[in-house]
Design a protein around this motif. Structure first.
Motif, PDB file in Angstrom:
ATOM      1  N   GLY A 296       0.787  -1.231   0.000  1.00 52.09           N
ATOM      2  CA  GLY A 296       0.000   0.000   0.000  1.00 52.09           C
ATOM      3  C   GLY A 296       0.815   1.273   0.000  1.00 52.09           C
ATOM      4  O   GLY A 296       0.265   2.361   0.132  1.00 52.09           O
ATOM      5  N   SER A 297       2.127   1.183  -0.153  1.00 50.34           N
ATOM      6  CA  SER A 297       2.962   2.380  -0.071  1.00 50.34           C
ATOM      7  C   SER A 297       3.395   2.920  -1.433  1.00 50.34           C
ATOM      8  O   SER A 297       3.930   4.016  -1.517  1.00 50.34           O
ATOM      9  CB  SER A 297       4.222   2.091   0.759  1.00 50.34           C
ATOM     10  N   LEU A 298       3.149   2.196  -2.498  1.00 51.47           N
ATOM     11  CA  LEU A 298       3.606   2.578  -3.833  1.00 51.47           C
ATOM     12  C   LEU A 298       2.750   3.710  -4.389  1.00 51.47           C
ATOM     13  O   LEU A 298       1.542   3.566  -4.560  1.00 51.47           O
ATOM     14  CB  LEU A 298       3.563   1.363  -4.759  1.00 51.47           C
ATOM     15  N   GLU A 299       3.393   4.878  -4.620  1.00 52.63           N
ATOM     16  CA  GLU A 299       2.697   6.053  -5.164  1.00 52.63           C
ATOM     17  C   GLU A 299       3.436   6.537  -6.398  1.00 52.63           C
ATOM     18  O   GLU A 299       4.619   6.834  -6.344  1.00 52.63           O
ATOM     19  CB  GLU A 299       2.695   7.203  -4.154  1.00 52.63           C
ATOM     20  N   ARG A 300       2.750   6.641  -7.499  1.00 53.83           N
ATOM     21  CA  ARG A 300       3.359   7.151  -8.724  1.00 53.83           C
ATOM     22  C   ARG A 300       3.051   8.641  -8.820  1.00 53.83           C
ATOM     23  O   ARG A 300       1.922   9.055  -8.709  1.00 53.83           O
ATOM     24  CB  ARG A 300       2.835   6.409  -9.940  1.00 53.83           C
ATOM     25  N   GLY A 301       4.104   9.442  -8.984  1.00 53.32           N
ATOM     26  CA  GLY A 301       3.940  10.886  -9.030  1.00 53.32           C
ATOM     27  C   GLY A 301       4.002  11.409 -10.450  1.00 53.32           C
ATOM     28  O   GLY A 301       3.714  10.692 -11.414  1.00 53.32           O
ATOM     29  N   GLN A 302       4.390  12.658 -10.576  1.00 54.21           N
ATOM     30  CA  GLN A 302       4.524  13.296 -11.883  1.00 54.21           C
ATOM     31  C   GLN A 302       5.655  12.640 -12.662  1.00 54.21           C
ATOM     32  O   GLN A 302       6.736  12.434 -12.139  1.00 54.21           O
ATOM     33  CB  GLN A 302       4.817  14.787 -11.720  1.00 54.21           C
ATOM     34  N   GLY A 303       5.424  12.333 -13.919  1.00 55.33           N
ATOM     35  CA  GLY A 303       6.464  11.772 -14.763  1.00 55.33           C
ATOM     36  C   GLY A 303       6.893  10.398 -14.276  1.00 55.33           C
ATOM     37  O   GLY A 303       6.078   9.515 -14.054  1.00 55.33           O
ATOM     38  N   GLU A 304       8.185  10.240 -14.089  1.00 55.88           N
ATOM     39  CA  GLU A 304       8.735   8.946 -13.705  1.00 55.88           C
ATOM     40  C   GLU A 304       9.055   8.860 -12.212  1.00 55.88           C
ATOM     41  O   GLU A 304       9.723   7.930 -11.779  1.00 55.88           O
ATOM     42  CB  GLU A 304      10.006   8.672 -14.512  1.00 55.88           C
TER      43      GLU A 304
ATOM     44  N   PHE B  90      12.279   7.626  -6.055  1.00 53.35           N
ATOM     45  CA  PHE B  90      13.069   7.210  -7.206  1.00 53.35           C
ATOM     46  C   PHE B  90      12.493   7.856  -8.452  1.00 53.35           C
ATOM     47  O   PHE B  90      11.288   7.835  -8.673  1.00 53.35           O
ATOM     48  CB  PHE B  90      13.048   5.679  -7.344  1.00 53.35           C
ATOM     49  N   THR B  91      13.365   8.445  -9.256  1.00 52.49           N
ATOM     50  CA  THR B  91      12.944   9.002 -10.535  1.00 52.49           C
ATOM     51  C   THR B  91      13.617   8.183 -11.625  1.00 52.49           C
ATOM     52  O   THR B  91      14.839   8.148 -11.722  1.00 52.49           O
ATOM     53  CB  THR B  91      13.340  10.484 -10.659  1.00 52.49           C
ATOM     54  N   GLY B  92      12.795   7.519 -12.388  1.00 51.40           N
ATOM     55  CA  GLY B  92      13.301   6.657 -13.450  1.00 51.40           C
ATOM     56  C   GLY B  92      12.297   5.556 -13.725  1.00 51.40           C
ATOM     57  O   GLY B  92      11.178   5.567 -13.229  1.00 51.40           O
ATOM     58  N   ILE B  93      12.724   4.606 -14.516  1.00 45.33           N
ATOM     59  CA  ILE B  93      11.856   3.500 -14.884  1.00 45.33           C
ATOM     60  C   ILE B  93      12.157   2.324 -13.961  1.00 45.33           C
ATOM     61  O   ILE B  93      13.293   1.877 -13.855  1.00 45.33           O
ATOM     62  CB  ILE B  93      12.073   3.107 -16.361  1.00 45.33           C
ATOM     63  N   LEU B  94      11.117   1.853 -13.288  1.00 40.86           N
ATOM     64  CA  LEU B  94      11.268   0.717 -12.373  1.00 40.86           C
ATOM     65  C   LEU B  94      11.376  -0.583 -13.170  1.00 40.86           C
ATOM     66  O   LEU B  94      10.841  -0.697 -14.265  1.00 40.86           O
ATOM     67  CB  LEU B  94      10.056   0.630 -11.443  1.00 40.86           C
ATOM     68  N   PRO B  95      12.049  -1.583 -12.599  1.00 42.36           N
ATOM     69  CA  PRO B  95      12.100  -2.890 -13.266  1.00 42.36           C
ATOM     70  C   PRO B  95      10.691  -3.457 -13.435  1.00 42.36           C
ATOM     71  O   PRO B  95       9.795  -3.180 -12.634  1.00 42.36           O
ATOM     72  CB  PRO B  95      12.914  -3.759 -12.291  1.00 42.36           C
TER      73      PRO B  95
END
Length: 148
Positions: free
Chosen positions: A64-72, A89-94
């Motif tokens: 329940g902690s995964l939050e996607r923000g602006q962009g990557e 983290f800013t980037g593409i996750l595996p």
């Protein structure tokens, strides 16, 4: 003549020793940023590293902690059962990155948040990074696959 040979040998030994010491110092200096120590969330909370220190943080992605923000930009929490550390983290996750799965991130701990520059995730349903498994075993939260 004999004294000259002895003096020459001593000079060569001294030059060799200085060259060895200098090369050892240069190798140590070159490797100082290449060594990343692993820490669990409990270790980070007990003894926070300096903001300039690059290290590896590993544990389970908290449910329940995964939050996607602006962009990557992605925010989530990593836990080992004893403590939780917020990660940005800013980037593409595996592709296999998800909640309740093992991960290791490389980055810095700044103002109470781990700023990851790289994220690694498990590669199949049985894999967990050795460092993460060891940290979870210490907390009593991890059992080997196959019931051992």
């Amino acid at each position: 003549m004999r004294g000259l040979k002895k003096q020459r040998r001593i000079q060569i030994i001294i030059v060799a020793f200085v060259a060895l010491a200098l090369s050892t110092a240069l190798i140590g200096y070159a490797m100082r940023d290449g060594i990343n120590f692993f820490r669990s969330p409990t270790q980070v909370m007990e003894e926070p590293p300096a903001p300039s220190e690059v290290f590896r943080l590993g544990g389970l992605v908290a449910e329940g902690s995964l939050e996607r923000g602006q962009g990557e930009t992605v925010r989530f929490d990593v836990t080992d059962g004893g403590a939780t550390v917020s990660v940005v983290f800013t980037g593409i996750l595996p592709d296999l990155f998800e909640e309740n799965q093992g991960m290791i991130g490389t980055g810095k701990y700044v103002n109470g948040v781990f700023e990851a520059s790289e994220i690694l995730a498990k590669h199949d349903e049985n894999y967990m990074p050795k460092e993460v498994a060891d940290a979870l075993k210490e907390q009593g939260l991890y059992k080997e696959a196959g019931g051992s």
